[in-house]
Design a protein around this motif. Structure first.
Motif, PDB file in Angstrom:
ATOM      1  N   GLY A 191      44.710  -5.626 -24.467  1.00  0.00           N
ATOM      2  CA  GLY A 191      43.754  -4.526 -24.405  1.00  0.00           C
ATOM      3  C   GLY A 191      42.311  -4.959 -24.319  1.00  0.00           C
ATOM      4  N   CYS A 192      42.094  -6.184 -23.836  1.00  0.00           N
ATOM      5  CA  CYS A 192      40.723  -6.713 -23.744  1.00  0.00           C
ATOM      6  C   CYS A 192      40.192  -6.682 -22.316  1.00  0.00           C
ATOM      7  N   ASP A 193      38.897  -6.470 -22.213  1.00  0.00           N
ATOM      8  CA  ASP A 193      38.171  -6.606 -20.955  1.00  0.00           C
ATOM      9  C   ASP A 193      37.537  -7.991 -20.987  1.00  0.00           C
ATOM     10  N   VAL A 194      38.030  -8.902 -20.135  1.00  0.00           N
ATOM     11  CA  VAL A 194      37.642 -10.310 -20.212  1.00  0.00           C
ATOM     12  C   VAL A 194      36.432 -10.615 -19.339  1.00  0.00           C
ATOM     13  N   ILE A 195      35.416 -11.200 -19.958  1.00  0.00           N
ATOM     14  CA  ILE A 195      34.210 -11.634 -19.258  1.00  0.00           C
ATOM     15  C   ILE A 195      34.253 -13.155 -19.151  1.00  0.00           C
ATOM     16  N   TYR A 196      34.117 -13.669 -17.919  1.00  0.00           N
ATOM     17  CA  TYR A 196      34.138 -15.129 -17.728  1.00  0.00           C
ATOM     18  C   TYR A 196      32.864 -15.565 -17.023  1.00  0.00           C
ATOM     19  N   ASN A 197      32.051 -16.330 -17.714  1.00  0.00           N
ATOM     20  CA  ASN A 197      30.819 -16.871 -17.147  1.00  0.00           C
ATOM     21  C   ASN A 197      31.149 -18.160 -16.409  1.00  0.00           C
ATOM     22  N   THR A 198      31.037 -18.148 -15.100  1.00  0.00           N
ATOM     23  CA  THR A 198      31.416 -19.312 -14.293  1.00  0.00           C
ATOM     24  C   THR A 198      30.454 -20.490 -14.459  1.00  0.00           C
ATOM     25  N   GLU A 199      29.341 -20.278 -15.123  1.00  0.00           N
ATOM     26  CA  GLU A 199      28.380 -21.369 -15.344  1.00  0.00           C
ATOM     27  C   GLU A 199      28.778 -22.242 -16.533  1.00  0.00           C
ATOM     28  N   GLN A 200      29.760 -21.822 -17.321  1.00  0.00           N
ATOM     29  CA  GLN A 200      30.146 -22.572 -18.517  1.00  0.00           C
ATOM     30  C   GLN A 200      30.710 -23.935 -18.152  1.00  0.00           C
ATOM     31  N   THR A 201      30.483 -24.889 -19.047  1.00  0.00           N
ATOM     32  CA  THR A 201      31.028 -26.234 -18.826  1.00  0.00           C
ATOM     33  C   THR A 201      31.768 -26.691 -20.075  1.00  0.00           C
ATOM     34  N   CYS A 202      31.167 -27.628 -20.829  1.00  0.00           N
ATOM     35  CA  CYS A 202      31.821 -28.269 -21.970  1.00  0.00           C
ATOM     36  C   CYS A 202      31.155 -27.847 -23.268  1.00  0.00           C
ATOM     37  N   CYS A 203      31.890 -27.972 -24.375  1.00  0.00           N
ATOM     38  CA  CYS A 203      31.303 -27.667 -25.687  1.00  0.00           C
ATOM     39  C   CYS A 203      30.566 -28.863 -26.270  1.00  0.00           C
ATOM     40  N   GLY A 204      30.765 -30.052 -25.673  1.00  0.00           N
ATOM     41  CA  GLY A 204      30.088 -31.258 -26.140  1.00  0.00           C
ATOM     42  C   GLY A 204      30.918 -32.132 -27.053  1.00  0.00           C
ATOM     43  N   GLN A 205      32.172 -31.756 -27.277  1.00  0.00           N
ATOM     44  CA  GLN A 205      33.013 -32.489 -28.224  1.00  0.00           C
ATOM     45  C   GLN A 205      33.216 -33.965 -27.879  1.00  0.00           C
TER      46      GLN A 205
END
Length: 243
Positions: free
Chosen positions: A31-45
């Motif tokens: 039941g979610c409306d999913v937003i995906y930001n295509t600019e995302q990369t890594c969290c830095g881990q």
């Protein structure tokens, strides 16, 4: 409709893209409306774990800019969720990004945690016939405090029997750069985990961390063993993912 922002980790983006698409299908079914930001990369881990905190901070700042405090951020990875929740304390405490970081940290969820504890949904009509063990990744268990949530979700999968194995909470041996720096120890840990799964006649090893599955699958393939690894999301969408 519950709006969520989707964070797809590097491992899944590069090696398991089907899991990423299945994550969207699963969230939409919840039941979610999913937003995906295509600019995302890594969290830095990777940089953080290797000790390059200045580099990790640069990547982390981009992460903070790519996501908002407005909606829950959901990820099919406890490892990356744990990095943001815990590792970012080291990188952003008492900096100009402190308050924004805290908002993001409160807002990020591993997917089983989100489905069970936020959306209050456990049944998705999935079917997978077989016997399986669930591998508790170190990040899920120790950083995200997740143990029962994946098991509750898997208990509703038609045809699937989940059994516990010896040394259930032991590490698989991946640990990021640990697997490279200490190959012998890492391989021995993977061997033990796979053998424990085979000892209870499991056909599948399921986890919510793709990095653990990559580690275990490599050992399985090298030794041509009759067992498979599969991501939790792929199990929960099996039987209807292609509909």
């Amino acid at each position: 409709m519950h709006k969520v922002e989707l964070f797809i980790p590097c491992f899944i983006d590069q090696l398991y893209p089907e899991t990423a698409f299945n994550t969207i299908k699963l969230l939409e079914k919840a039941g979610c409306d999913v937003i995906y930001n295509t600019e995302q990369t890594c969290c830095g881990q990777p940089a953080y774990n290797a000790g390059f905190w200045d580099d990790a901070k640069v990547i982390g700042q981009k992460f903070l800019n790519d996501f908002t405090e407005e909606h829950p951020i959901v990820s099919p990875s406890a490892s990356c969720t744990g990095m943001v929740r815990e590792g970012y304390d080291d990188l952003f405490t008492n900096t100009t990004d402190h308050n924004r970081c805290r908002g993001i940290q409160r807002n990020i969820f591993e997917i089983s945690d989100f489905l069970v504890n936020v959306m209050k949904k456990e049944y998705f009509g999935a079917e997978l016939v077989g016997r399986a063990v669930y591998h508790d990744s170190c990040s899920a268990l120790r950083e995200c405090k997740i143990k029962e949530e994946p098991r509750r979700l898997l208990s509703h999968v038609g045809g699937l029997e989940i059994v516990e194995m010896r040394d259930q909470e032991s590490c698989c041996g991946f640990g990021g750069t640990f697997a490279v720096k200490f190959e012998g120890i890492s391989t021995a840990m993977a061997e033990q985990k796979v053998k424990n799964a085979l000892a209870v006649n499991a056909e599948y090893i399921i986890s919510t961390d793709a990095s653990c599955l990559l580690q275990l699958q490599a050992y399985i393939e090298k030794h041509k063993l009759a067992i498979k690894t599969i991501h939790l999301v792929d199990v929960l969408t099996s039987g209807w993912a292609n509909i």
